[in-house]
Design a protein around this motif. Structure first.
Motif, PDB file in Angstrom:
ATOM      1  N   LEU A 140       0.830  -1.200   0.000  1.00 34.10           N
ATOM      2  CA  LEU A 140       0.000   0.000   0.000  1.00 34.10           C
ATOM      3  C   LEU A 140       0.866   1.251   0.000  1.00 34.10           C
ATOM      4  O   LEU A 140       0.665   2.176  -0.795  1.00 34.10           O
ATOM      5  CB  LEU A 140      -0.921   0.004   1.222  1.00 34.10           C
ATOM      6  CG  LEU A 140      -1.712   1.304   1.456  1.00 34.10           C
ATOM      7  CD1 LEU A 140      -2.726   1.525   0.338  1.00 34.10           C
ATOM      8  CD2 LEU A 140      -2.409   1.282   2.809  1.00 34.10           C
ATOM      9  N   LEU A 141       1.852   1.265   0.874  1.00 35.21           N
ATOM     10  CA  LEU A 141       2.658   2.460   1.058  1.00 35.21           C
ATOM     11  C   LEU A 141       3.578   2.713  -0.135  1.00 35.21           C
ATOM     12  O   LEU A 141       3.661   3.824  -0.652  1.00 35.21           O
ATOM     13  CB  LEU A 141       3.498   2.308   2.333  1.00 35.21           C
ATOM     14  CG  LEU A 141       3.833   3.577   3.106  1.00 35.21           C
ATOM     15  CD1 LEU A 141       2.568   4.268   3.568  1.00 35.21           C
ATOM     16  CD2 LEU A 141       4.723   3.244   4.299  1.00 35.21           C
TER      17      LEU A 141
ATOM     18  N   GLU B   5      -8.947  -0.848  13.923  1.00 34.73           N
ATOM     19  CA  GLU B   5      -7.862   0.100  14.190  1.00 34.73           C
ATOM     20  C   GLU B   5      -6.475  -0.531  14.008  1.00 34.73           C
ATOM     21  O   GLU B   5      -5.478  -0.045  14.544  1.00 34.73           O
ATOM     22  CB  GLU B   5      -7.983   0.716  15.591  1.00 34.73           C
ATOM     23  CG  GLU B   5      -9.247   1.536  15.773  1.00 34.73           C
ATOM     24  CD  GLU B   5      -9.283   2.298  17.092  1.00 34.73           C
ATOM     25  OE1 GLU B   5      -8.320   2.165  17.864  1.00 34.73           O
ATOM     26  OE2 GLU B   5     -10.253   3.025  17.312  1.00 34.73           O
ATOM     27  N   LYS B   6      -6.415  -1.642  13.248  1.00 31.99           N
ATOM     28  CA  LYS B   6      -5.109  -2.199  12.912  1.00 31.99           C
ATOM     29  C   LYS B   6      -4.397  -1.248  11.961  1.00 31.99           C
ATOM     30  O   LYS B   6      -5.015  -0.581  11.146  1.00 31.99           O
ATOM     31  CB  LYS B   6      -5.279  -3.581  12.259  1.00 31.99           C
ATOM     32  CG  LYS B   6      -5.771  -4.642  13.233  1.00 31.99           C
ATOM     33  CD  LYS B   6      -5.950  -5.982  12.535  1.00 31.99           C
ATOM     34  CE  LYS B   6      -6.482  -7.022  13.506  1.00 31.99           C
ATOM     35  NZ  LYS B   6      -6.776  -8.310  12.832  1.00 31.99           N
ATOM     36  N   LYS B   7      -3.087  -1.189  12.072  1.00 28.91           N
ATOM     37  CA  LYS B   7      -2.306  -0.207  11.315  1.00 28.91           C
ATOM     38  C   LYS B   7      -2.191  -0.606   9.839  1.00 28.91           C
ATOM     39  O   LYS B   7      -1.320  -1.369   9.446  1.00 28.91           O
ATOM     40  CB  LYS B   7      -0.904  -0.067  11.927  1.00 28.91           C
ATOM     41  CG  LYS B   7      -0.886   0.516  13.339  1.00 28.91           C
ATOM     42  CD  LYS B   7      -1.256   1.991  13.310  1.00 28.91           C
ATOM     43  CE  LYS B   7      -0.988   2.665  14.635  1.00 28.91           C
ATOM     44  NZ  LYS B   7      -1.814   2.183  15.733  1.00 28.91           N
ATOM     45  N   TYR B   8      -3.103  -0.087   9.054  1.00 24.14           N
ATOM     46  CA  TYR B   8      -3.047  -0.268   7.600  1.00 24.14           C
ATOM     47  C   TYR B   8      -3.539   0.996   6.921  1.00 24.14           C
ATOM     48  O   TYR B   8      -2.858   1.568   6.070  1.00 24.14           O
ATOM     49  CB  TYR B   8      -3.903  -1.472   7.185  1.00 24.14           C
ATOM     50  CG  TYR B   8      -3.979  -1.667   5.681  1.00 24.14           C
ATOM     51  CD1 TYR B   8      -2.936  -2.281   4.994  1.00 24.14           C
ATOM     52  CD2 TYR B   8      -5.099  -1.250   4.951  1.00 24.14           C
ATOM     53  CE1 TYR B   8      -3.000  -2.460   3.602  1.00 24.14           C
ATOM     54  CE2 TYR B   8      -5.173  -1.428   3.574  1.00 24.14           C
ATOM     55  CZ  TYR B   8      -4.117  -2.037   2.900  1.00 24.14           C
ATOM     56  OH  TYR B   8      -4.177  -2.212   1.545  1.00 24.14           O
TER      57      TYR B   8
ATOM     58  N   LEU C 173       4.697   6.720  -6.919  1.00 24.29           N
ATOM     59  CA  LEU C 173       5.574   5.779  -7.604  1.00 24.29           C
ATOM     60  C   LEU C 173       5.806   6.223  -9.046  1.00 24.29           C
ATOM     61  O   LEU C 173       6.930   6.198  -9.548  1.00 24.29           O
ATOM     62  CB  LEU C 173       4.946   4.386  -7.571  1.00 24.29           C
ATOM     63  CG  LEU C 173       5.776   3.231  -8.144  1.00 24.29           C
ATOM     64  CD1 LEU C 173       7.011   3.000  -7.292  1.00 24.29           C
ATOM     65  CD2 LEU C 173       4.941   1.962  -8.204  1.00 24.29           C
ATOM     66  N   ALA C 174       4.732   6.654  -9.716  1.00 20.79           N
ATOM     67  CA  ALA C 174       4.853   7.146 -11.087  1.00 20.79           C
ATOM     68  C   ALA C 174       5.786   8.354 -11.141  1.00 20.79           C
ATOM     69  O   ALA C 174       6.655   8.454 -12.025  1.00 20.79           O
ATOM     70  CB  ALA C 174       3.471   7.510 -11.628  1.00 20.79           C
ATOM     71  N   GLU C 175       5.610   9.277 -10.202  1.00 22.87           N
ATOM     72  CA  GLU C 175       6.464  10.468 -10.159  1.00 22.87           C
ATOM     73  C   GLU C 175       7.924  10.081  -9.956  1.00 22.87           C
ATOM     74  O   GLU C 175       8.827  10.620 -10.608  1.00 22.87           O
ATOM     75  CB  GLU C 175       6.006  11.392  -9.026  1.00 22.87           C
ATOM     76  CG  GLU C 175       6.867  12.631  -8.882  1.00 22.87           C
ATOM     77  CD  GLU C 175       6.521  13.460  -7.644  1.00 22.87           C
ATOM     78  OE1 GLU C 175       7.186  14.489  -7.434  1.00 22.87           O
ATOM     79  OE2 GLU C 175       5.603  13.059  -6.903  1.00 22.87           O
TER      80      GLU C 175
END
Length: 809
Positions: free
Chosen positions: A290-291, A308-311, A575-577
């Motif tokens: 994702l990141l 509230e899991k970190k995603y 990512l494109a940039e």
């Protein structure tokens, strides 16, 4: 899909028909003979020309043309393919409410049968101007030419008969190919009757897509060869039955068929979001994908919101949206710069809207169907939550929705800051609304900063900064990265391990020039916020590249691109940039851009989608986002020099304004002035609002003034001041204040050389701007350029006072 279901969809008006030579073979021409197929026609021409050997149709027609001349060839074709009478099954097929009909036949069988049953159909050839043809009533598109429009000109430009005309009339190079691709994608079922699948152009457009294959049916006739059957099976289900047998199936189903009443709405051009029930485990790989690569998964977003899991970071301002909705605001704009999370913001907001009882939709692309589907959802007796990204391209659809939706429905729009600044007033005026809330999400608040601190710790993504204290990490996020997601993620991409991985991906793509070219164009379209489909890439590049299996199967492509039926996207604009600005040569990007501009310019004549894209391709601001720093200035000028004669450029003030801005940036003031003059002249001719030209010309005047001698500089200053003052009286945006910042350079350069009256003139100019800033609403006064302008105007006033006082001593 079963054939019975497909026929019912056709009876409901959701299907397209494609007919070939076999469909027309039993019709009678005006000589009272059955129609010939291509082999029989070839033998006919060869016999008339006195040739006994076997020839291709192209060769036979060429020989006949040489021997008897063009008029005789036209007369013979008209005699062979003008229809005297059709069969009953032709009339039966004409009774089906097809969305569109395509044919490779020259004849007028379809037109004759429609007339027989009292229906109107418009014959079209691929040389018709697609932009001038209405798409909302029946048309029969003759891909190889049409007998009734045949004349000396069309023989060589429309009819696929001789070698020269076959090349000229190729569908793949026609705007109608785009419509055909769109039709086969949007149709609920597709029928090919009497068509062998031999035509290369059609095969290249169809592609071997499972989605299309499941809804496509071929009726190839009783005597179909194994080769034809095998070929057609690549693209759909095959029935060795005739057109007459097809109509028997239709008539049998028609006896019991009842149009669905209030059936469940299943849109094709809108995506409907549904509540998610299944819980999914979130892995470290999921978060990194994702990141780093933008691989968003709705089920994981829902899991993160629920537990509230970190995603997924649920932005605080999502609550602001729903507070505005509770206050009966029906339209809200979300804006940010590139890569600061607009799409993710919408993901979370849509899920929250589902929880609140809305039916949630978003348009997938602009086409003929989306307008009618938006109209459909406005008639629903329930609250609708419609989200539209890049709203500047959707004004017609926005107004349709606002004018017809119920009182409980809302519209959420997004745009980049620079685009929103240009279009928000137009949106407000056209929507006839006094105030549209604009929610700016560029900067993370304290709670969101803390989420990033904890999450980067949990997933071990601090890299070289892992050993720093929590306060030092916080300072990194707040000070170095300005509390912006874009900067945080770029820093992660720039880490040695990830940048090395990305460089390897780039090198792999460079080994295949075609794939690299296509991927670079998709990076560019992602930066421009253009929702891209496989059809769009087929319009831009050779569809053979897009449609062959190599493109979809390529491992590197699948790392970078997300495929969803016909849609695809680079998974992350950041990512494109990064790929464009750090891993790609500016010369290669410019060459790709030039080709894209040429093809989009051509397509813009018939497609609203491409008309919306073309201005983004020529804007200087777009090039700033796309090009690497090294070689940027030369690349920009090369680009504008290469496209200046395109239809969308040569007579359009927007293009010459962009060229002027580019020339101003490279300090070529002579060219900048000429291009500003050109832009003004064309704007006057087209009755085009010169606001944008005025704004940048005021900047030009201030920049040019710095290079003038003291005795001449005030003329430029006065001209710039008049423009700025006129704009700040009428404009509530930041643009004139950004230009007024140039007063500082002017006073720094000439302050001690100016007369007292001139100094007072500069002081009063700064005071006027300062006074207007103080009158602005809070949300405008806090804009970064307005705040900067306030500081500069204060500085200019203080400096002029100091110089005047010193001169009076």
């Amino acid at each position: 899909m079963e054939i019975e279901e497909a026929i019912k969809l056709a009876l409901g008006g959701d299907s397209i028909l494609f007919v070939g030579a076999g469909y027309s073979s039993e019709a009678l021409n005006i000589k009272k003979n059955n129609l010939k197929n291509s082999l029989q026609l070839s033998e006919h021409f060869a016999k008339l020309a006195g040739i006994s050997e076997s020839l291709t149709l192209e060769d036979a027609a060429e020989i006949y043309l040489e021997k008897y001349g063009i008029d005789e060839l036209i007369r013979e074709i008209k005699n062979e393919f003008t229809i005297f009478n059709v069969q009953q099954y032709h009339n039966d097929i004409a009774c089906i409410p097809w969305k569109r009909i395509y044919t490779t036949n020259y004849d007028n069988v379809m037109e004759k049968s429609y007339n027989n049953v009292g229906k109107k159909i418009t014959p079209i050839t691929i040389k018709n101007d697609i932009s001038k043809e209405p798409k909302n009533f029946p048309m029969c598109i003759h891909l190889n030419g049409y007998v009734e429009s045949l004349n000396r000109d069309s023989l060589f430009s429309e009819l696929k008969l001789t070698e020269s005309s076959y090349i000229t009339a190729s569908l793949i190079n026609s705007p109608w190919a785009t419509l055909f691709r769109q039709d086969i994608r949007l149709a609920r079922s597709i029928f090919f009757i009497g068509y062998s699948g031999y035509d290369l152009d059609i095969k290249r457009i169809l592609a071997q897509s499972e989605m299309i294959k499941r809804k496509t049916f071929f009726f190839v006739g009783l005597d179909s060869s194994p080769t034809i059957t095998r070929r057609c099976k690549l693209f759909g289900d095959v029935f060795k039955e005739t057109a007459s047998q097809f109509t028997k199936k239709v008539n049998s189903i028609k006896k019991e068929y009842k149009p669905p009443v209030d059936s469940e709405f299943s849109p094709l051009s809108l995506k409907e979001y549904k509540p998610i029930q299944l819980m999914k485990k979130i892995t470290d790989r999921d978060f990194i994908d994702l990141l780093m690569f933008g691989k968003r998964k709705e089920d994981l977003i829902y899991e993160s919101l629920s537990t509230e899991k970190k995603y997924y970071l649920e932005r605080t301002k999502i609550n602001d949206v729903f507070q505005y909705i509770e206050k009966d605001f029906k339209i809200i704009v979300i804006c940010s710069d590139l890569g600061n999370g607009k799409s993710l913001f919408l993901d979370g907001m849509r899920l929250r809207a589902l929880e609140k009882g809305f039916r949630v939709f978003e348009p997938l692309e602009q086409n003929d169907l989306v307008y009618s589907e938006i109209e459909k959802i406005t008639s629903m007796d329930m609250p609708i939550f419609l989200t539209i990204e890049n709203y500047q391209n959707w004004f017609d659809e926005i107004l349709l929705y606002l004018n017809n939706c119920n009182s409980e429905s809302v519209l959420i729009l997004t745009a980049r800051n620079a685009i929103n600044d240009v279009f928000i007033d137009e949106l407000t005026n056209k929507a006839n609304i006094d105030f549209i809330p604009e929610i700016q999400i560029d900067t993370l608040d304290e709670k969101e900063i803390n989420w990033f601190l904890a999450t980067l710790d949990e997933y071990g993504l601090w890299g070289e900064d892992a050993g720093k204290s929590m306060s030092q990490k916080q300072n990194l996020l707040v000070d170095k990265y300005k509390g912006q997601i874009h900067a945080i993620l770029l820093s992660l991409l720039d880490s040695p391990d990830i940048s090395s991985r990305l460089k390897t991906l780039t090198d792999n793509l460079k080994d295949d020039g075609d794939l690299f070219k296509v991927t670079i164009s998709l990076f560019i379209l992602t930066i421009l916020n253009f929702r891209t489909t496989l059809d769009d890439l087929a319009d831009l590049w050779d569809s053979e590249i897009i449609n062959n299996g190599h493109f979809r199967r390529n491992q590197t492509i699948n790392e970078l691109i997300e495929f969803s039926t016909s849609n695809l996207s680079i998974r992350s604009p950041i990512l494109a940039e990064y790929f464009l600005r750090h891993l790609t040569d500016s010369g290669y990007i410019i060459n790709t851009l030039i080709t894209m501009a040429e093809r989009v310019d051509r397509a813009a004549k018939y497609s609203k989608k491409y008309r919306s894209l073309f201005p983004d391709l020529i804007r200087f601001h777009s090039l700033q986002l796309i090009l690497p720093i090294e070689g940027k200035k030369a690349a920009v000028i090369k680009y504008y020099e290469s496209i200046k004669n395109l239809y969308g450029c040569k007579d359009h003030p927007l293009f010459w304004l962009q060229y002027a801005i580019a020339s101003l940036v490279i300090d070529d003031l002579f060219r900048a002035k000429k291009y500003f003059d050109t832009a003004y002249s064309l704007a006057e001719k087209k009755d085009w609002d010169t606001y944008q030209i005025d704004n940048h010309f005021a900047r030009f005047l201030l920049v040019e003034s710095i290079k003038l001698p003291p005795e001449k500089c005030m003329d430029n200053f006065r001209s710039a001041r008049r423009i700025i003052n006129r704009q700040i009286r009428k404009e509530r945006r930041h643009y004139p204040y950004r230009i007024a910042i140039g007063y500082q350079d002017f006073i720094d350069k000439f302050g001690i050389s100016l007369k007292t009256d001139e100094l007072k003139e500069v002081k009063f100019a700064a005071r006027d701007v300062l006074q207007r800033i103080q009158e602005l609403p809070d949300n405008r006064r806090t804009h970064r350029y307005v705040k900067k302008c306030f500081e500069i105007m204060t500085y200019v006033i203080e400096k002029t006072d100091a110089i005047i006082a010193k001169n009076d001593e």
